[in-house]
Motif scaffolding. Structure first.
Motif, PDB file in Angstrom:
ATOM      1  N   MET A   4       6.128  -0.926  22.589  1.00 18.27           N
ATOM      2  CA  MET A   4       6.489  -2.056  23.442  1.00 18.27           C
ATOM      3  C   MET A   4       5.379  -2.414  24.416  1.00 18.27           C
ATOM      4  SD  MET A   4       9.249  -3.254  22.411  1.00 18.27           S
ATOM      5  CE  MET A   4       9.029  -2.699  20.751  1.00 18.27           C
ATOM      6  N   VAL A   5       4.656  -1.419  24.915  1.00 15.66           N
ATOM      7  CA  VAL A   5       3.532  -1.691  25.814  1.00 15.66           C
ATOM      8  C   VAL A   5       2.432  -2.441  25.073  1.00 15.66           C
ATOM      9  CG1 VAL A   5       1.659  -0.592  27.095  1.00 15.66           C
ATOM     10  CG2 VAL A   5       3.996   0.167  27.428  1.00 15.66           C
ATOM     11  N   VAL A   6       2.155  -2.023  23.839  1.00 16.05           N
ATOM     12  CA  VAL A   6       1.132  -2.703  23.042  1.00 16.05           C
ATOM     13  C   VAL A   6       1.542  -4.148  22.749  1.00 16.05           C
ATOM     14  CG1 VAL A   6       0.002  -2.729  20.779  1.00 16.05           C
ATOM     15  CG2 VAL A   6       0.192  -0.596  22.046  1.00 16.05           C
ATOM     16  N   VAL A   7       2.792  -4.350  22.347  1.00 14.54           N
ATOM     17  CA  VAL A   7       3.276  -5.706  22.046  1.00 14.54           C
ATOM     18  C   VAL A   7       3.247  -6.571  23.304  1.00 14.54           C
ATOM     19  CG1 VAL A   7       5.325  -7.027  21.395  1.00 14.54           C
ATOM     20  CG2 VAL A   7       4.658  -5.048  20.059  1.00 14.54           C
ATOM     21  N   ALA A   8       3.720  -6.031  24.423  1.00 12.99           N
ATOM     22  CA  ALA A   8       3.763  -6.800  25.673  1.00 12.99           C
ATOM     23  C   ALA A   8       2.372  -7.084  26.225  1.00 12.99           C
ATOM     24  CB  ALA A   8       4.593  -6.061  26.711  1.00 12.99           C
ATOM     25  N   SER A   9       1.385  -6.276  25.848  1.00 15.14           N
ATOM     26  CA  SER A   9       0.020  -6.493  26.334  1.00 15.14           C
ATOM     27  C   SER A   9      -0.664  -7.668  25.661  1.00 15.14           C
ATOM     28  CB  SER A   9      -0.818  -5.237  26.105  1.00 15.14           C
ATOM     29  OG  SER A   9      -0.300  -4.165  26.834  1.00 15.14           O
ATOM     30  N   ILE A  17       1.018 -10.252  23.608  1.00  9.49           N
ATOM     31  CA  ILE A  17       1.825 -11.450  23.339  1.00  9.49           C
ATOM     32  C   ILE A  17       2.309 -12.006  24.674  1.00  9.49           C
ATOM     33  CG2 ILE A  17       3.887 -12.351  22.221  1.00  9.49           C
ATOM     34  CD1 ILE A  17       3.576 -10.217  20.116  1.00  9.49           C
ATOM     35  N   PRO A  18       2.115 -13.305  24.925  1.00  6.74           N
ATOM     36  CA  PRO A  18       2.577 -13.901  26.185  1.00  6.74           C
ATOM     37  C   PRO A  18       4.096 -13.787  26.348  1.00  6.74           C
ATOM     38  CG  PRO A  18       1.119 -15.401  25.021  1.00  6.74           C
ATOM     39  CD  PRO A  18       1.399 -14.272  24.092  1.00  6.74           C
ATOM     40  N   PHE A  19       4.526 -13.696  27.603  1.00  4.36           N
ATOM     41  CA  PHE A  19       5.937 -13.488  27.883  1.00  4.36           C
ATOM     42  C   PHE A  19       6.808 -14.641  27.389  1.00  4.36           C
ATOM     43  CE2 PHE A  19       9.685 -13.708  30.650  1.00  4.36           C
ATOM     44  CZ  PHE A  19      10.244 -12.485  30.334  1.00  4.36           C
ATOM     45  N   GLU A  20       6.288 -15.860  27.410  1.00  5.71           N
ATOM     46  CA  GLU A  20       7.089 -16.998  26.943  1.00  5.71           C
ATOM     47  C   GLU A  20       7.467 -16.829  25.480  1.00  5.71           C
ATOM     48  OE1 GLU A  20       4.029 -17.556  28.441  1.00  5.71           O
ATOM     49  OE2 GLU A  20       4.858 -17.946  30.429  1.00  5.71           O
ATOM     50  N   HIS A  21       6.522 -16.339  24.672  1.00  5.15           N
ATOM     51  CA  HIS A  21       6.815 -16.119  23.248  1.00  5.15           C
ATOM     52  C   HIS A  21       7.770 -14.940  23.055  1.00  5.15           C
ATOM     53  CE1 HIS A  21       3.952 -19.135  22.148  1.00  5.15           C
ATOM     54  NE2 HIS A  21       2.951 -18.482  22.725  1.00  5.15           N
ATOM     55  N   LEU A  22       7.582 -13.883  23.836  1.00  4.61           N
ATOM     56  CA  LEU A  22       8.495 -12.742  23.753  1.00  4.61           C
ATOM     57  C   LEU A  22       9.914 -13.149  24.133  1.00  4.61           C
ATOM     58  CD1 LEU A  22       6.419  -9.823  25.310  1.00  4.61           C
ATOM     59  CD2 LEU A  22       7.076 -10.116  22.930  1.00  4.61           C
ATOM     60  N   ASN A  23      10.043 -13.945  25.164  1.00  2.00           N
ATOM     61  CA  ASN A  23      11.355 -14.402  25.606  1.00  2.00           C
ATOM     62  C   ASN A  23      12.031 -15.229  24.522  1.00  2.00           C
ATOM     63  OD1 ASN A  23      13.515 -14.735  27.293  1.00  2.00           O
ATOM     64  ND2 ASN A  23      12.598 -16.429  28.425  1.00  2.00           N
ATOM     65  N   ASP A  24      11.281 -16.122  23.879  1.00  2.00           N
ATOM     66  CA  ASP A  24      11.846 -16.934  22.800  1.00  2.00           C
ATOM     67  C   ASP A  24      12.250 -16.078  21.606  1.00  2.00           C
ATOM     68  OD1 ASP A  24      11.487 -19.183  24.328  1.00  2.00           O
ATOM     69  OD2 ASP A  24       9.608 -19.773  23.352  1.00  2.00           O
ATOM     70  N   MET A  25      11.423 -15.083  21.267  1.00  2.00           N
ATOM     71  CA  MET A  25      11.750 -14.214  20.130  1.00  2.00           C
ATOM     72  C   MET A  25      12.979 -13.357  20.422  1.00  2.00           C
ATOM     73  SD  MET A  25       8.153 -13.021  18.415  1.00  2.00           S
ATOM     74  CE  MET A  25       7.556 -12.143  19.833  1.00  2.00           C
ATOM     75  N   ILE A  26      13.108 -12.876  21.652  1.00  2.00           N
ATOM     76  CA  ILE A  26      14.280 -12.082  22.022  1.00  2.00           C
ATOM     77  C   ILE A  26      15.539 -12.940  21.952  1.00  2.00           C
ATOM     78  CG2 ILE A  26      15.408 -10.906  23.955  1.00  2.00           C
ATOM     79  CD1 ILE A  26      12.586  -9.923  24.755  1.00  2.00           C
ATOM     80  N   SER A  27      15.470 -14.153  22.468  1.00  2.00           N
ATOM     81  CA  SER A  27      16.632 -15.045  22.435  1.00  2.00           C
ATOM     82  C   SER A  27      17.024 -15.388  21.003  1.00  2.00           C
ATOM     83  CB  SER A  27      16.336 -16.324  23.213  1.00  2.00           C
ATOM     84  OG  SER A  27      16.123 -16.038  24.571  1.00  2.00           O
TER      85      SER A  27
END
Length: 100
Positions: A40-45, A47-57
């Motif tokens: 998760m640290v590698v992915v969060a480092s 990928i921008p948070f906006e894209h992570l938020n959209d993928m989680i939703s």
């Protein structure tokens, strides 16, 4: 935290590598916790948070949709249900579609 327990169950079933099923002398699942945390640290480092938020939703929406659809299908196609109950379920589904 549910992630290490989920990884433990999947590793016991053979769907994940056996390292996720390792338990220390106190019964803690720290191997799965550390590996998931590093991933998760590698992915969060990177990928921008906006894209992570959209993928989680989107992932949550797909998971709930699949769960709800399977529940409706299981209730409709259950072999132990009688014909009367199937007609009632169909009536309820049609009335909910009309309501929406």
């Amino acid at each position: 935290m549910a992630q290490p327990r989920l990884q433990y169950a999947l590793a016991k079933d053979g769907l994940l590598p056996p390292i996720f099923a390792k338990v220390d002398q106190y019964g803690n699942l720290w191997h799965g916790t550390v590996l998931a945390g590093i991933l998760m640290v590698v992915v969060a480092s990177f990928i921008p948070f906006e894209h992570l938020n959209d993928m989680i939703s989107a992932g949550i929406l797909v998971a709930f949709t699949m769960t709800d659809a399977s529940l409706i299908l299981m209730r409709y196609d259950s072999p132990e249900d009688g014909e009367d109950k199937r007609n009632c379920v169909g009536l309820v589904e049609r009335s909910l579609c009309w309501f929406n």
